[in-house]
Design a protein around this motif. Sequence first.
Motif, PDB file in Angstrom:
ATOM      1  N   MET A 109       0.836  -1.206   0.000  1.00 19.21           N
ATOM      2  CA  MET A 109       0.000   0.000   0.000  1.00 19.21           C
ATOM      3  C   MET A 109       0.867   1.250   0.000  1.00 19.21           C
ATOM      4  O   MET A 109       2.074   1.184   0.276  1.00 19.21           O
ATOM      5  N   SER A 110       0.240   2.361  -0.319  1.00 23.92           N
ATOM      6  CA  SER A 110       0.938   3.636  -0.306  1.00 23.92           C
ATOM      7  C   SER A 110       1.158   4.096   1.133  1.00 23.92           C
ATOM      8  O   SER A 110       0.382   3.749   2.029  1.00 23.92           O
ATOM      9  N   THR A 163       0.465   6.835   2.018  1.00 22.54           N
ATOM     10  CA  THR A 163      -0.705   7.683   2.257  1.00 22.54           C
ATOM     11  C   THR A 163      -1.954   6.869   2.625  1.00 22.54           C
ATOM     12  O   THR A 163      -2.980   7.449   2.947  1.00 22.54           O
ATOM     13  N   GLU A 164      -1.865   5.558   2.535  1.00 22.77           N
ATOM     14  CA  GLU A 164      -3.044   4.712   2.774  1.00 22.77           C
ATOM     15  C   GLU A 164      -2.940   3.901   4.055  1.00 22.77           C
ATOM     16  O   GLU A 164      -3.858   3.140   4.399  1.00 22.77           O
ATOM     17  N   MET A 165      -1.826   4.032   4.723  1.00 21.09           N
ATOM     18  CA  MET A 165      -1.421   3.112   5.776  1.00 21.09           C
ATOM     19  C   MET A 165      -1.932   3.573   7.140  1.00 21.09           C
ATOM     20  O   MET A 165      -1.858   4.757   7.453  1.00 21.09           O
ATOM     21  N   SER A 166      -2.420   2.644   7.957  1.00 25.24           N
ATOM     22  CA  SER A 166      -2.797   3.008   9.325  1.00 25.24           C
ATOM     23  C   SER A 166      -1.584   3.590  10.044  1.00 25.24           C
ATOM     24  O   SER A 166      -0.494   3.027   9.988  1.00 25.24           O
TER      25      SER A 166
END
Lengths: 362, 362
Positions: free
Chosen positions: A36-37, A39-42
Motif C-alpha cells: 500500500m501507499s 498515504t493509505e497506511m494506518s
Amino acid sequence: MKYDRVYNFSAGPSMLPLSVLEKASAEMMNYNGSGMSITEMSHRSKTYDAVICNAVDAVRRVMNVPENYSILFLQGGASGQFAGVPMNLMTGSNSADFVVTGQFSGKAAEEAKKYGTANIAATSKPANFTYIPAQEDLVLSPDADYVHICYNNTIYGSKWNYIPETGNVPLVADMSSCIMSEPVDVSRFGLIYAGAQKNLAPAGVTVVIVRNDLMGKAMPITPAVLDYSIQAKNNSMYNTPPCFPIYMIGLVLEYIEAEGGLEAMKERNEAKAKLLYDFIDASEMFSNPVRPDCRSVMNATFVTGNAELDDRFCKEAAAAGLVSVKGHRSVGGMRASIYNAMPREGVEALVSFMEKFEKNNK
Amino acid sequence: MKYDRVYNFSAGPSMLPLSVLEKASAEMMNYNGSGMSITEMSHRSKTYDAVICNAVDAVRRVMNVPENYSILFLQGGASGQFAGVPMNLMTGSNSADFVVTGQFSGKAAEEAKKYGTANIAATSKPANFTYIPAQEDLVLSPDADYVHICYNNTIYGSKWNYIPETGNVPLVADMSSCIMSEPVDVSRFGLIYAGAQKNLAPAGVTVVIVRNDLMGKAMPITPAVLDYSIQAKNNSMYNTPPCFPIYMIGLVLEYIEAEGGLEAMKERNEAKAKLLYDFIDASEMFSNPVRPDCRSVMNATFVTGNAELDDRFCKEAAAAGLVSVKGHRSVGGMRASIYNAMPREGVEALVSFMEKFEKNNK
C-alpha cells in the motif's frame, strides 16, 4: 533539465531534493513491500510506526538534539504555534518577551496577546526590519515565561547572527525558514518550532523541539492536539498525524545526511548566498536593503528601485525558468529563496540572468 | 494484483483509488507542466490557487453544498475540531448538546468542556455503543449553541440512520468516516467536519463545511488558524495550507465524479456492506454486535467470540493479502473498513476468506 524542471525560488512551499521526489513517486503505489501507499497506511501499523520513529531519530541525529528535548510533529504550521507556544508556556507570569524583526515575529506577538501579556523586547520596525537588534538593546523581563524570536525572517531576508542570552528565561525560536540549513546549538533554546514547507518537507507538518521540563503546564483551554505534553506522550500520534509530510521529512534528512549533514549544508548555503550577495553588492542596478551582517542565507531580497522594472525582471526570469522570484506581496521587489534543495547551478543561473538583465536595461 | 498491492481494510488512513495514486506519482516531479512538484509550489501561485479552488468547487458540486455554506480546508484533524467547533460556535449560551455514540463523540464532548458546558443529550454507552439513540430519546436544550453528533462511528461500526431534528439549534456532525460515501442533505446541518484520511485524501487536511451565519462569533482565545471566519476570508490560506492532501482531494473527487458521484458510491457501498453483513449474519462463527438498523456501511465490526481465534484470523488474513482487519485496540475483534476506494473484489475476497476460515476452525 530532467523532467523539464525549473529553478524554483519560492519562499515556501519550496524546492525539495529531486532524489526525494523520485523516491516518493516510486513508492506511491506500494511503500517498501507493504502492498500500500504511505498515504493509505494506518498510522497505528508497525510499518508506519517505523517511519515516524525514523523521522524523529533523524531530526535528533542531524540537529544533534539533546536527550532532554522531545521532538514533535504537529499540524497547523508556525502560525498554529503562534497560539500553541503561549498556551503551553505562558503559564507562569502569564507574560513573554517578543523581539519583532519582521512580519511573522509581529504576528506571533499579536497572537500571544490572546493568552497573556506580550512585551515587545525590541523591534527593528522603524528601520523597515533591515537589521536584527543587538543583545544590549533587548529589554528583557527576568520573570517572562519565555523570550520569542524569529531566527530567520523570510519576508525581509534577515537572520539573527547571534543567539540572544536570556538567562534563566527559555528562548523560543521560530526556525521555519532556516531549520536544517546549518548546525545550531539546540541546548541554547527552550523550544524551536518550524513549519516544514521550506527546508524540510511538503507543507502540513510543524516540527516542535521542546525541552522536557517546559511541558506539562499547558493552559486548560489548550486544544489537545496542540498540547505538547499530550502529543509527546503519544509520539505525535494523539490523533492521526500528517503521515505523508512526516515520511518526507525522513527522506529529506536521509538526503541531508548523505550529503554530509548540516556542516555541509551550511558551507554550501553560505557559498550560494555569497555568490548572489556579491553580485548584488557589485551591481549598479540591484541592491539589498539588509545590513550586511544580518543578511539571511536562505532568503535574499533585492530591488532595482523601480517597481516596473522589478515586475519585468520577475516575468522575464520566469520565462527563463527561474521561477517565483517575486518578493512577498507586503514588500514588493524580488526575493530568491535558496534553501538546501536549491543547487548551486540554480543560483549561478539566477546571477547570470541578473547580469544580462542589467546590461539589457541600462 | 498490480504493483503487488493488498486489500487494505484500515480504518484510516485507508485505501485510495489506485488511479489517484498513479496520477500523484506521475506528477510528483512536475505538476501539469509547471516544472515543479505540487509539494514544492508556492501556495500563493496561480497554479496552486487553481488547485485549491478546484478542490473547493468539487466538494461543493459533489456534495451539493448550498451557496450559503463555506468550505474550508484546515489542519489538526477531527480531534482539532473537537476544540475548534466550541471555540467558534459555543459563544451564545456557552453550552452545547452532545449525543455520545462512541469514542470520538465522547472525546468531542470532553474537549468541549474546556470551553463551556457540554450536555449529554443521549448516550448508547450502557449498551456498549451498539445502537444510535432515537429522536425521541434525545434530551435537547432549546438554548444550546449547537447539537453535536458523530454521524458514523468508526470504532463501533454504527451509523445514524436518520438526521436528528434540532429545531433552530444548528446540528454539527463529525463525518470523518462517512463523508462522500452517500448523498447527504447538507442544508440540515449547521456544520459538517471530517478528517480526510478515510474517504477523501491522505491524512493532514480537515474539511469543514460551515453555514456562513455561524461564523464571525469565535471566542477571543481561538487560534487564528482555527478561526473559521479568518480562514474563510482567506480561502483556507490564512497560513500555508496542507497543499498535497488538498490536491489529493481534487483527484479523489474527480474519480468519484467519473464513477457516477455520491449516488453511485452509495449504491456500491451498500452492496459491499450487504455482502459482508449477510455473510456474518448467516455465519455460525462470526457475529456483529450492532443493531441491524444502525450498522455502518463503512466500518463493519465482527468477532468470533474467542480472542485467540480473532487474533489468528487477523494474522492469517494479513498473510492472504487482506490487511488491517484488526479491530480498534479499545474494543478488539475485527473490523473491515470498506470505504469508497475498496473494490467489491476486496470484500468478496474477505468473505471467501472468512468462509474458509470458518470451515477450517470448526
